[in-house]
Design an enzyme around this catalytic site. Sequence first.
Site, mmCIF file in Angstrom:
data_model
loop_
_atom_site.group_PDB
_atom_site.id
_atom_site.type_symbol
_atom_site.label_atom_id
_atom_site.label_comp_id
_atom_site.label_asym_id
_atom_site.label_seq_id
_atom_site.Cartn_x
_atom_site.Cartn_y
_atom_site.Cartn_z
ATOM 1 N N GLU A 179 10.350 -5.003 5.012
ATOM 2 C CA GLU A 179 10.620 -6.128 3.954
ATOM 3 C C GLU A 179 10.642 -6.134 2.951
ATOM 4 O O GLU A 179 11.108 -6.981 1.594
ATOM 5 C CB GLU A 179 9.011 -7.090 5.018
ATOM 6 C CG GLU A 179 9.858 -7.059 6.777
ATOM 7 C CD GLU A 179 8.996 -6.497 7.282
ATOM 8 O OE1 GLU A 179 9.081 -5.250 6.701
ATOM 9 O OE2 GLU A 179 8.946 -7.063 8.602
ATOM 10 N N LYS A 204 0.703 -1.385 0.115
ATOM 11 C CA LYS A 204 0.375 0.254 -0.075
ATOM 12 C C LYS A 204 0.959 1.404 0.194
ATOM 13 O O LYS A 204 0.627 2.440 -0.720
ATOM 14 C CB LYS A 204 -0.934 -0.067 1.128
ATOM 15 C CG LYS A 204 -1.844 1.281 1.309
ATOM 16 C CD LYS A 204 -2.659 0.765 2.675
ATOM 17 C CE LYS A 204 -3.432 2.380 2.883
ATOM 18 N NZ LYS A 204 -4.542 2.684 3.834
ATOM 19 N N HIS A 251 -5.781 -33.947 16.586
ATOM 20 C CA HIS A 251 -5.417 -34.277 17.651
ATOM 21 C C HIS A 251 -3.910 -33.923 17.488
ATOM 22 O O HIS A 251 -2.649 -34.673 17.569
ATOM 23 C CB HIS A 251 -4.311 -35.342 15.397
ATOM 24 C CG HIS A 251 -5.763 -36.756 15.514
ATOM 25 N ND1 HIS A 251 -6.112 -37.278 16.509
ATOM 26 C CD2 HIS A 251 -6.504 -36.314 14.176
ATOM 27 C CE1 HIS A 251 -6.577 -37.965 15.423
ATOM 28 N NE2 HIS A 251 -6.711 -37.519 14.935
ATOM 29 N N GLY A 254 -4.891 -1.825 4.931
ATOM 30 C CA GLY A 254 -4.086 -2.938 4.225
ATOM 31 C C GLY A 254 -4.670 -4.370 4.309
ATOM 32 O O GLY A 254 -5.372 -5.187 3.589
ATOM 33 N N ARG A 255 -5.197 -4.556 5.515
ATOM 34 C CA ARG A 255 -5.989 -6.018 6.655
ATOM 35 C C ARG A 255 -6.850 -6.376 5.657
ATOM 36 O O ARG A 255 -8.085 -7.022 6.103
ATOM 37 C CB ARG A 255 -5.700 -5.927 7.610
ATOM 38 C CG ARG A 255 -6.539 -5.364 8.592
ATOM 39 C CD ARG A 255 -6.179 -5.175 10.005
ATOM 40 N NE ARG A 255 -6.800 -4.242 10.926
ATOM 41 C CZ ARG A 255 -6.028 -2.986 10.649
ATOM 42 N NH1 ARG A 255 -4.731 -2.926 10.251
ATOM 43 N NH2 ARG A 255 -6.416 -1.698 11.487
ATOM 44 N N GLU A 299 -5.549 -7.234 14.812
ATOM 45 C CA GLU A 299 -4.698 -5.487 14.303
ATOM 46 C C GLU A 299 -5.654 -4.166 14.357
ATOM 47 O O GLU A 299 -5.815 -3.474 14.434
ATOM 48 C CB GLU A 299 -3.862 -5.683 12.399
ATOM 49 C CG GLU A 299 -2.586 -4.687 12.704
ATOM 50 C CD GLU A 299 -1.611 -4.367 10.606
ATOM 51 O OE1 GLU A 299 -1.330 -4.851 11.494
ATOM 52 O OE2 GLU A 299 -2.321 -4.772 9.953
ATOM 53 N N LYS A 309 9.730 -0.705 14.296
ATOM 54 C CA LYS A 309 10.109 -1.069 12.999
ATOM 55 C C LYS A 309 10.598 1.060 13.624
ATOM 56 O O LYS A 309 12.378 0.779 12.780
ATOM 57 C CB LYS A 309 8.187 -0.224 11.927
ATOM 58 C CG LYS A 309 7.604 -0.580 11.766
ATOM 59 C CD LYS A 309 6.754 -0.248 10.582
ATOM 60 C CE LYS A 309 5.790 -0.976 10.365
ATOM 61 N NZ LYS A 309 4.616 -0.843 9.383
HETATM 62 O O1 F6P Z 1 3.112 -2.796 9.479
HETATM 63 C C1 F6P Z 1 1.124 -3.187 9.724
HETATM 64 C C2 F6P Z 1 1.486 -2.770 8.540
HETATM 65 O O2 F6P Z 1 1.369 -1.841 8.602
HETATM 66 C C3 F6P Z 1 0.061 -3.633 8.026
HETATM 67 O O3 F6P Z 1 -0.548 -2.908 8.275
HETATM 68 C C4 F6P Z 1 0.056 -3.858 6.771
HETATM 69 O O4 F6P Z 1 -1.440 -4.758 5.414
HETATM 70 C C5 F6P Z 1 1.440 -3.714 6.046
HETATM 71 O O5 F6P Z 1 1.666 -3.350 7.461
HETATM 72 C C6 F6P Z 1 1.812 -4.303 4.731
HETATM 73 O O6 F6P Z 1 1.333 -2.966 4.289
HETATM 74 P P1 F6P Z 1 2.190 -2.206 3.155
HETATM 75 O O7 F6P Z 1 1.281 -2.436 2.286
HETATM 76 O O8 F6P Z 1 2.661 -1.008 2.651
HETATM 77 O O9 F6P Z 1 3.451 -2.596 2.195
#
Ligand code: F6P
Length: 554
Positions: free
Chosen positions: A223, A217, A396, A279-280, A365, A516
Amino acid sequence: MSMAAHVQPLANRPATRTPAWDALASHYKKVSKLHLRQLFGDDPKRGERMAVEAAGLYLDYSKNRIIDQTLRLLLQLAEESGLQARIDAMFGGEKINITEKRAVLHVALRAPRGASILVDGKDVVPEVHSVLDKMANFSDRVRSGAWKGHTGKRIRNVVNIGIGGSDLGPVMAYEALKHYSERDMSFRFVSNIDGTDFAEAVRDLDPSETLFVVSSKTFTTLETMTNAHTARAWSLAGLGGDASSVAKHFVAVATNAAEVAKFGIDTANMFEFWDWVGGRYSMDSAIGLSTMVAIGPDNFRSMLDGFHQMDEHFRTTPFEVNLPVLMGLLSVWYNDFFGAQTVAVLPYEQYLKRFPAYLQQLTMESNGKHITLDGEIVAHDTGPIYWGEPGTNGQHSFYQLIHQGTRLIPCDFIAFAQPLNPVGRHHDMLLANVFAQTEALAFGKTPEQVKAEGTPDWLVPHRVFEGNRPSNTILAERLTPDTLGKLVALYEHSVFTQGVLWNIDSFDQWGVELGKVLAQRIIPELENNLEPALNHDSSTNSLIRRYRKHKESL
Ligand code: F6P
């Protein structure tokens, strides 16, 4: 604020503020002593009465520790919390995410063509459909082989790079709908900054046949950007270093065109979404591009239609027969009155193996908050911990604790009447286990029953099942794209309902920020060739020193 102010037991919390909370608190004292055996005994039709069907999903909530009055009080709580007004505000594009001053309009992502939803006076539905059309065109070209890689070969592998909502939705939907996917292509998902994730995802792939979908987003997430740069280097190395190849092997899904251009992806290859999509809550936006390539545009649209049907059900149906509202209310009932800390989600469908992981972000979240919309500490426990595994595997491993442990764990069982892979008697056996588990949890086995089986006295207590362990059962006909959409929307709106009752902002996520920021500060301390001056606490300082020492000795 005292450190543990928000993790105090309920009894020490500030006084509850609405009549329904208070009424439920005294009602709980009466109902908590009732056993499901008695409730079913007193009302032989309970299992038929306490069930609702909507949009093709059947919810049996009769095996919950409630009586009619409980429901009445929970519904009163929903009224007192202004749930309908909040639903209308969400669907109306109001900025209900108050801490980020944003509208919350994932429902617009599945609004049919021709509908109209305004954000700041602008109708967003036409843009939604224009992006969907662009995604469909692209997906068709990749699937048919019309989209060629740099060397002229067709794309056979799609690797989605993203994390959180930009990963969990796509990977869950891909796994859930694998049955409908293009089997001549492979789909992989890279999220973790651990280099192993990328290395394992591409180790057997040919760069000339591999397309990366960089999904983020913000397009700034550490990452994702790190993995995207690594992917770019891997792709270029395999394609003779020609920078023009990036245009054929990388596309972006983002809200941030400037960052996409900075990365080196042509914005013509960017699929847009908007800041009013959390995002979620984004798996049905352009973040679903890899899903669409996998299952094709028609199936994707059918999934959106499923979402929309559940949206309409949630928006327009009286609360007493409204699936997401009922599930949200029951969750609050156990969380805040029984003190249950978790909810287990148990899909009896192997294709839904990533569904619990997906729900963890959606639920935790969203509702892992301790400050109300008014800026005060919450008076009630919020967001329960969601977890789970597909059945029958979980039976199990951890079901022992659910049946005989000391904690109350409300469970959601999810099952389908028709298998996607009919194999012998497997499906009847699978479904027999669903029904058996909910029956055993609810009714258990008394000491008298255990004794009557000839069990020696000393062993009896070990073999008794006290029962009275609550569950919902969600039954649908078949796992289709449309059903998946309904199921996800069901949980989205249940989460919303819970957030409204707790009066929290279910759409921000400030709790992820501090880690972060601190990581950014620590990265140079790990990479610096010279011993850095460390100003953390003594634990963090020693961990960093120890890591540096061992890293150097490699
Ligand atoms: O760190 C949490 C978050 O902001 C989530 O809410 C989001 O889904 C994820 O990181 C990834 O964010 P982005 O789509 O901006 O890379």
